[in-house]
Design a protein around this motif. Structure first.
Motif: not given
Length: 333
Positions: A181, A213, A237, A240-241
């Motif tokens: 990211c 995201t 990030i 979380s993905c």
């Protein structure tokens, strides 16, 4: 008359004793005699988002600090708030802690620590799950101590060790995609550090940066199309993905080497990782040393994780037909 004088002297002595054992005006306990006595403390916790690594760091922090304070006769109240993955939400959370005049702030992840740095120069603040404090705090000549109200723990695994692990597993690969990211400064730091190490090993490295995201899947698709193996650093990030990334890389048969266990568990095949609960415990010990022991954060060295473990995701390795050599620990589902 003598009885009244004796009573007055006793009351005075008791008042002095209570003052000596109580909390200092700034929230920390005065140290005196052989040991400090814990008092009542309020600690604000701001966590950038919910995912296994950060959750474990917060839990380790709470468990350790609670146990230490309660064993010393005190109590600690936690005000724990989550920014839901939006860096902008960290600022109002920390501002609320400052308005409440909490005794200490624990900031979990870089954006949370940066918000705390902007909000207060007085309240003791500890970071955790921070890859590089110099980058996070904007300190160019980083020495290990801040000299301010901030200290904490770092989750940065040895990047040279991660590069060596990637080479051990994929010596025949030619193109390594670096997926991260661009909005996370600590991710940029890790990429800038590991890229030349991998290039020295003969790999051609290409950066694939997503902004949030919303474009993770599309950027991961580009990385999978142009890479023999992908490296993802410790990146909130990405963490979380992982499902979105896995849905791209596994069908494409492109393995991912991850910077930490949570990402590896979601979409990777291997990692050189730390125990985030243990990292949180170290942060909790530092909080106790500040609140009860009277230590100043700016004079405390930022602490690294003590142990690093080579780990692998058995399910993803099986799906990609990858055989992991001895010395790796399987990640429990």
């Amino acid at each position: 008359m003598k009885k009244r004088l004796l009573a007055a002297l006793m009351v005075g002595a008791m008042a002095l004793t209570m003052t000596a054992c109580g909390s200092s005006p700034d929230g920390g306990a005065e140290t005196g005699g052989d040991a400090a006595k814990a008092g009542k403390y309020e600690v604000g916790i701001v966590q950038l988002q919910q995912h296994p690594a950060l959750d474990q760091a917060t839990k380790g922090f709470r468990d350790k600090l609670s146990a230490l304070v309660e064993a010393d006769g005190g109590t600690v109240k936690f005000d724990e708030l989550n920014a839901s993955g939006d860096s902008a939400n960290c600022a109002p959370i920390v501002s609320g802690f400052v308005s409440s005049n909490v005794d200490l702030i624990m900031a979990n992840a870089t954006a949370a620590l940066q918000a705390a740095q902007s909000a207060t120069a007085d309240i003791p603040t500890l970071g955790t799950s921070i890859s590089d404090y110099g980058t996070a705090l904007g300190v160019s000549d980083w020495s290990g101590k801040t000299g301010t109200n901030i200290s904490g723990t770092t989750d940065l695994a040895p990047l040279d060790g991660q590069a060596e692990m990637l080479h051990e597993l994929f010596p025949e690969a030619k193109n390594v995609g670096l997926l991260f990211c661009s909005a996370e400064p600590n991710s940029r730091y890790q990429i800038d550090t590991i890229k030349p190490l991998l290039e020295e090993m003969g790999y051609t490295c290409t950066e694939y940066a997503f902004t949030d995201t919303n474009d993770v899947a599309s950027v991961a698709q580009k990385a999978a199309s142009g890479s023999d193996v992908i490296y993802i650093p410790t990146d909130n990030i990405a963490a979380s993905c992982t499902e979105a990334i896995a849905n791209v890389v596994l069908p494409a048969k492109v393995p991912v080497v991850a910077g930490e266990q949570g990402i590896c568990q979601g979409c990777g095949v291997a990692t050189l990782s730390i125990d985030y609960y243990e990292l949180g415990e170290i942060t909790g010990q530092m909080a106790y040393d500040i609140l009860v022991g009277g230590q100043k954060p700016g004079e405390m060295e930022v602490q690294p994780a003590p142990n690093f473990t080579k780990m692998y995701n058995a399910a993803n390795c099986d799906a990609l037909g990858i055989t992991i050599p001895e010395g790796y620990q399987a990640i429990e589902a």
